[in-house]
Design an enzyme around this catalytic site. Structure first.
Site, short mmCIF file in Angstrom:
data_model
loop_
_atom_site.label_atom_id
_atom_site.label_comp_id
_atom_site.label_asym_id
_atom_site.label_seq_id
_atom_site.Cartn_x
_atom_site.Cartn_y
_atom_site.Cartn_z
N CYS A 1 0.82 -1.23 0.00
CA CYS A 1 0.00 0.00 0.00
C CYS A 1 0.85 1.27 0.00
O CYS A 1 0.34 2.35 -0.30
CB CYS A 1 -0.95 0.01 1.20
SG CYS A 1 -2.07 -1.39 1.22
N HIS B 1 -2.99 7.61 2.91
CA HIS B 1 -3.45 6.33 2.34
C HIS B 1 -4.86 6.07 2.86
O HIS B 1 -5.13 6.20 4.05
CB HIS B 1 -2.49 5.22 2.76
CG HIS B 1 -2.99 3.85 2.46
ND1 HIS B 1 -3.55 3.51 1.26
CD2 HIS B 1 -3.00 2.71 3.22
CE1 HIS B 1 -3.89 2.23 1.28
NE2 HIS B 1 -3.58 1.73 2.46
N ASN C 1 -10.18 0.40 0.51
CA ASN C 1 -8.73 0.49 0.45
C ASN C 1 -8.25 -0.07 -0.90
O ASN C 1 -8.34 -1.27 -1.13
CB ASN C 1 -8.15 -0.32 1.63
CG ASN C 1 -6.63 -0.32 1.66
OD1 ASN C 1 -5.98 0.08 0.70
ND2 ASN C 1 -6.08 -0.80 2.75
O1 UT7 Z 1 -3.36 -0.82 3.77
C1 UT7 Z 1 -3.20 -1.47 5.00
C2 UT7 Z 1 -4.34 -2.41 5.16
N1 UT7 Z 1 -4.78 -2.76 6.45
C3 UT7 Z 1 -5.38 -1.95 7.34
O2 UT7 Z 1 -5.45 -0.75 7.24
C4 UT7 Z 1 -6.05 -2.64 8.49
C5 UT7 Z 1 -5.87 -1.97 9.82
N2 UT7 Z 1 -6.80 -2.55 10.78
C6 UT7 Z 1 -8.10 -2.13 10.85
O3 UT7 Z 1 -8.49 -1.24 10.14
C7 UT7 Z 1 -8.99 -2.78 11.87
O4 UT7 Z 1 -8.23 -3.64 12.71
C8 UT7 Z 1 -10.14 -3.61 11.21
C9 UT7 Z 1 -11.13 -2.66 10.57
C10 UT7 Z 1 -9.57 -4.57 10.18
C11 UT7 Z 1 -10.88 -4.41 12.29
O5 UT7 Z 1 -11.35 -3.54 13.30
P1 UT7 Z 1 -11.11 -3.91 14.83
O6 UT7 Z 1 -11.80 -2.90 15.64
O7 UT7 Z 1 -9.62 -4.07 15.03
O8 UT7 Z 1 -11.89 -5.30 14.96
P2 UT7 Z 1 -11.34 -6.71 15.41
O9 UT7 Z 1 -10.43 -7.29 14.36
O10 UT7 Z 1 -10.81 -6.60 16.81
O11 UT7 Z 1 -12.66 -7.54 15.45
C12 UT7 Z 1 -13.68 -7.23 16.38
C13 UT7 Z 1 -14.81 -8.22 16.16
C14 UT7 Z 1 -14.34 -9.68 16.15
O12 UT7 Z 1 -15.34 -10.43 16.80
P3 UT7 Z 1 -15.11 -10.93 18.34
O13 UT7 Z 1 -13.87 -11.78 18.27
O14 UT7 Z 1 -14.93 -9.67 19.12
O15 UT7 Z 1 -16.37 -11.66 18.61
C15 UT7 Z 1 -14.33 -10.02 14.69
O16 UT7 Z 1 -14.56 -11.41 14.46
O17 UT7 Z 1 -15.42 -7.98 14.90
C16 UT7 Z 1 -15.49 -9.22 14.17
N3 UT7 Z 1 -15.41 -8.92 12.75
C17 UT7 Z 1 -16.49 -8.56 12.02
N4 UT7 Z 1 -17.78 -8.43 12.34
C18 UT7 Z 1 -18.62 -8.05 11.37
C19 UT7 Z 1 -14.32 -8.91 11.95
N5 UT7 Z 1 -14.68 -8.56 10.70
C20 UT7 Z 1 -16.01 -8.35 10.72
C21 UT7 Z 1 -16.93 -7.96 9.75
N6 UT7 Z 1 -18.23 -7.82 10.12
N7 UT7 Z 1 -16.59 -7.71 8.47
#
Ligand code: UT7
Length: 330
Positions: free
Chosen positions: A116, A256, A286
């Site tokens: 990215c 980004h 993204n």
């Molecule tokens: O160019 C670089 C690319 N990468 C990035 O920029 C990613 C950087 N990271 C992020 O933006 C965030 O970490 C995410 C948006 C990917 C995730 O947000 P988060 O607040 O860190 O959520 P999490 O991974 O801690 O997940 C929280 C919950 C989990 O459930 P439990 O374990 O708390 O029950 C996940 O399983 O949300 C769940 N979850 C979803 N729920 C609904 C994960 N993906 C989804 C989804 N819909 N699409």
């Protein structure tokens, strides 16, 4: 032209027509518009159709950049396509295909992979060859078809990304405007936080790799998030300092476009109010190496950037990599 400065003389973008909304994703995986929007700011993204590829998107964006600059393809010395979703797995490079399609018969061409952060790396390479007097006219394109690298049953990744391409033409010009500074960085210890496990020399394609969905993007979102909110603003601060400026001088910050929470956090760390920040992740998701040049193009076209403005770009991504650049708009 020794002692000259690389300035952006043309810009363009290309986005697939197909819009994939959060509501449609709700029917594909266990997710909701509310979860996606509140965690990422994304409402919809573009997805390449059957006849659209990284190459076709890159060619269109590149063509527009040449047209905007009023420059003939024959005058291009070098084409850099920044991508980690190239047209072919190994060779030929997407850039060589673009070179041929544009009729840029004098140009060298290569692909650059810094995930990215790729577009910032591409700008830095263009600046270096122009400042060294090696080239006068360099086309830098960020182009991705992320949709082809996504596991559409993995809700933790498939809701985040989109397809598209953005391009800028860099040409040598007087010292008064152009790219003032570039900062690049990498920390390979975090390589497996965001990666595609198979298809390379460590795990070549096999029946097992395909069955195990190893050719798709895997990401540790939480760790990448923590990395992003420190690396991106740190690089931005360094680029501004290297340009001999301060944050008050920045008219527009184009980060980004990965996630509005990361963008808001970076803006707050830099002391920038949101009026000075460009955001379009809500419409495109993204798009990896394409996100900054698409945003730059929209910022110019919508009048958010004008002559004399100071523009700050910053990116982060797989590698891990990061980068930032400061441009004095001509
Ligand atoms: O160019 C670089 C690319 N990468 C990035 O920029 C990613 C950087 N990271 C992020 O933006 C965030 O970490 C995410 C948006 C990917 C995730 O947000 P988060 O607040 O860190 O959520 P999490 O991974 O801690 O997940 C929280 C919950 C989990 O459930 P439990 O374990 O708390 O029950 C996940 O399983 O949300 C769940 N979850 C979803 N729920 C609904 C994960 N993906 C989804 C989804 N819909 N699409």
């Amino acid at each position: 032209m020794l002692g000259s400065r690389a300035r952006i003389s043309g810009w363009g973008k290309s986005l697939p027509e197909r819009v994939l909304t959060n509501a449609e994703l709700e029917k594909m995986v266990e997710t909701s518009d509310d979860w996606i929007h509140s965690r990422t700011g994304i409402r919809e993204r573009r997805i390449a159709g059957p006849n659209e590829t990284t190459f076709t998107l890159a060619v269109e964006a590149g063509r527009q950049a040449l047209r905007a600059a009023g420059t003939a393809a024959l005058d291009v010395d070098l084409i850099i396509v920044c991508t980690f979703s190239p047209e072919f797995g190994g060779m030929p490079s997407t850039a060589s295909l673009v070179q041929h399609a544009l009729g840029a018969t004098r140009a060298g061409a290569f692909d650059l992979n810094a995930a990215c952060s790729g577009f910032i790396y591409g700008l830095a390479m263009a600046q270096a060859t122009i400042n060294a007097g090696m080239n006068d006219t360099v086309l830098v394109i960020g182009a991705e078809t992320m949709s082809r690298l996504l596991d559409w049953s993995d809700r933790s990744t498939c809701v985040l990304f989109g397809d598209g391409a953005g391009a800028t033409l860099l040409q040598s010009g007087p010292e008064s405007a152009g790219l003032l500074s570039c900062v690049l960085g990498s920390d390979g210890s975090g390589g497996e936080l965001l990666y595609v496990p198979a298809g390379g020399s460590r795990h070549p394609a096999s029946l097992q790799s395909v069955e195990g969905a190893q050719h798709f993007i895997r990401m540790n979102g939480k760790e990448v998030y923590k990395f992003a909110i420190t690396a991106a603003p740190r690089a931005a601060l360094e680029a501004v300092a290297r340009a001999g400026l301060s944050m008050e001088d920045v008219d527009l910050f184009i980060p980004h476009q990965a996630n509005t929470r990361i963008i808001h956090s970076a803006a707050a760390s830099l002391g920038l109010t949101l009026e000075r920040v460009f955001i379009n992740v809500d419409r495109y998701g993204n798009t990896s190496a394409a996100s900054i040049p698409i945003a730059l193009c929209e910022a110019v076209e919508s009048g958010r950037i004008g002559p004399g403005d100071t523009v700050l770009l910053s990116g982060f991504g797989g590698g891990l990599t990061w980068g930032a650049a400061v441009i004095q708009w001509g």
